[in-house]
Design an enzyme around this catalytic site. Structure first.
Site, mmCIF file in Angstrom:
data_model
loop_
_atom_site.group_PDB
_atom_site.id
_atom_site.type_symbol
_atom_site.label_atom_id
_atom_site.label_comp_id
_atom_site.label_asym_id
_atom_site.label_seq_id
_atom_site.Cartn_x
_atom_site.Cartn_y
_atom_site.Cartn_z
ATOM 1 N N ASN A 80 0.871 -1.180 0.000
ATOM 2 C CA ASN A 80 0.000 0.000 0.000
ATOM 3 C C ASN A 80 0.906 1.228 0.000
ATOM 4 O O ASN A 80 1.528 1.542 1.013
ATOM 5 C CB ASN A 80 -0.884 -0.030 1.260
ATOM 6 C CG ASN A 80 -1.685 1.250 1.431
ATOM 7 O OD1 ASN A 80 -1.793 2.053 0.500
ATOM 8 N ND2 ASN A 80 -2.243 1.435 2.616
ATOM 9 N N LYS A 95 0.102 4.321 -0.299
ATOM 10 C CA LYS A 95 -0.510 5.543 0.276
ATOM 11 C C LYS A 95 -0.247 6.713 -0.679
ATOM 12 O O LYS A 95 -0.278 6.514 -1.881
ATOM 13 C CB LYS A 95 0.016 5.765 1.695
ATOM 14 C CG LYS A 95 -0.073 4.477 2.528
ATOM 15 C CD LYS A 95 0.196 4.660 3.976
ATOM 16 C CE LYS A 95 0.049 3.315 4.679
ATOM 17 N NZ LYS A 95 0.158 3.397 6.114
ATOM 18 N N HIS A 110 -9.374 1.364 4.823
ATOM 19 C CA HIS A 110 -8.070 1.529 5.478
ATOM 20 C C HIS A 110 -8.230 2.501 6.658
ATOM 21 O O HIS A 110 -8.991 3.458 6.579
ATOM 22 C CB HIS A 110 -7.036 2.049 4.476
ATOM 23 C CG HIS A 110 -5.657 2.025 5.053
ATOM 24 N ND1 HIS A 110 -5.195 3.030 5.857
ATOM 25 C CD2 HIS A 110 -4.673 1.097 4.992
ATOM 26 C CE1 HIS A 110 -3.970 2.720 6.265
ATOM 27 N NE2 HIS A 110 -3.624 1.552 5.745
ATOM 28 N N GLU A 150 -6.528 4.861 7.686
ATOM 29 C CA GLU A 150 -6.310 6.287 7.374
ATOM 30 C C GLU A 150 -7.540 6.883 6.709
ATOM 31 O O GLU A 150 -7.865 8.050 6.933
ATOM 32 C CB GLU A 150 -5.043 6.443 6.506
ATOM 33 C CG GLU A 150 -3.796 6.235 7.352
ATOM 34 C CD GLU A 150 -2.599 5.664 6.617
ATOM 35 O OE1 GLU A 150 -2.574 5.719 5.373
ATOM 36 O OE2 GLU A 150 -1.691 5.154 7.304
ATOM 37 N N GLU A 154 -5.231 -4.892 10.373
ATOM 38 C CA GLU A 154 -4.168 -3.922 10.601
ATOM 39 C C GLU A 154 -4.420 -3.190 11.918
ATOM 40 O O GLU A 154 -5.178 -2.206 11.946
ATOM 41 C CB GLU A 154 -4.125 -2.903 9.469
ATOM 42 C CG GLU A 154 -3.858 -3.521 8.113
ATOM 43 C CD GLU A 154 -3.301 -2.496 7.137
ATOM 44 O OE1 GLU A 154 -2.188 -2.691 6.661
ATOM 45 O OE2 GLU A 154 -3.982 -1.493 6.877
ATOM 46 N N GLY A 170 2.674 2.202 10.692
ATOM 47 C CA GLY A 170 3.645 3.290 10.551
ATOM 48 C C GLY A 170 4.359 3.639 11.847
ATOM 49 O O GLY A 170 5.006 4.678 11.939
ATOM 50 N N SER A 177 3.528 -2.182 10.119
ATOM 51 C CA SER A 177 4.986 -2.215 10.320
ATOM 52 C C SER A 177 5.622 -3.553 9.937
ATOM 53 O O SER A 177 6.542 -4.023 10.613
ATOM 54 C CB SER A 177 5.346 -1.820 11.753
ATOM 55 O OG SER A 177 4.951 -0.473 12.001
HETATM 56 P P1 PGA Z 1 2.955 0.291 7.484
HETATM 57 O O1 PGA Z 1 1.524 0.521 6.836
HETATM 58 O O2 PGA Z 1 3.500 -1.006 6.930
HETATM 59 O O3 PGA Z 1 3.780 1.474 7.048
HETATM 60 O O4 PGA Z 1 2.791 0.215 8.955
HETATM 61 C C1 PGA Z 1 0.639 -0.550 6.634
HETATM 62 C C2 PGA Z 1 -0.668 -0.043 6.085
HETATM 63 O O5 PGA Z 1 -1.120 1.036 6.506
HETATM 64 O O6 PGA Z 1 -1.296 -0.694 5.225
#
Ligand code: PGA
Length: 254
Positions: free
Chosen positions: A9, A11, A95, A97, A168, A174, A213
């Protein structure tokens, strides 16, 4: 269940020219993916066509978001029909976010899932709890609510075959704080039981991915868990070398 599904992903990263550069560097690295593994990238909408044109054969390119209506006065949005027109038939929905930064509700998530499945898309529905919810022992009640609302009643058993779930935990996204393999496994078992109970045998085959992560260093331990069928990778999917490192770990785990 077939092989592992590894998805990146991106983003709001990688313009069309960055996307071409990513894949041309990736093609110079040793090919580590195993037969049977499934690979996907979710680039920003503006880079979808560049990704389709430059990704190695076999990659599925998907959209990070979609609107449930076919067209109309929805400034800034993209419909499933528009994505299909450029050959994209896979999308992320819900997601964290989208939920936290853009006010996407459980109800909106459900509408998106229904619209996409009815139009023949594959859908990766993202669910996850906050740190506080975990500390208050509310993890399962939050995930159950997100699953109930995100997969509305009108989704039928044949459509479920095009659904995947990405677990997630929000506290792991992140942050560098990955769920331990045991923590991820425990939640995946609950999700699998829910899906089997609700969809019977169709619920056994819905891929369950872990995200939050994931790095080349922790991917092997996570992907070796029996109920983890893949990974949704954010930050570590942005550089060809670390993406390839995750694929290498996945090849070892499979
Ligand atoms: P990340 O993001 O691997 O940077 O933690 C995962 C995601 O939001 O899909």
């Amino acid at each position: 269940m077939n092989g592992l599904w590894i998805a990146g992903n991106w983003k709001m990263n990688h313009s069309p020219s960055d996307t071409e550069a990513f894949f041309s560097t990736l093609k110079t690295l040793p090919s580590v993916a195993r037969a049977g593994m499934r690979l996907s990238i979710f680039p920003p909408a503006v880079s979808l066509s560049a990704a389709k044109a430059s990704a190695p054969a076999g990659y599925d390119i998907g959209s990070q978001s979609v609107h449930w209506e076919a067209k109309g006065a929805f400034t800034g949005e993209v419909s499933a029909a528009m994505l299909a027109d450029i050959g994209v038939k896979l999308a992320l929905v819900g997601h964290s976010e989208r939920r936290q930064l853009f006010g996407e509700t459980d109800e909106m998530t459900g509408k998106k899932v229904v619209a996409l499945l009815k139009q023949g898309f594959e859908v990766m529905l993202c669910i996850g709890e906050t740190r506080e919810e975990r500390e208050w022992n509310r993890t399962w009640s939050v995930l159950e609510r997100q699953l109930e609302a995100g997969i509305p009643k009108e989704v039928d058993k044949t459509e479920v075959a095009r659904l995947a779930i990405a677990y997630e935990p929000i506290w792991a996204i992140g942050t560098g704080l990955t769920a331990t393999p045991a923590q991820a496994e425990e939640v995946h078992e609950d999700i699998r039981n829910y899906l089997k109970h609700r969809f019977r045998s169709a619920g056994e085959n819905i891929p369950l991915l872990y995200g939050g992560s994931v790095t080349p260093d922790n991917a092997l331990a996570l992907l070796s868990q029996p109920t983890i069928n893949g990974a949704l990778v954010g930050g570590a999917s942005l550089k060809p070398e670390s993406w390839n490192g995750i694929l290498q770990a996945a090849a070892k785990a499979s």
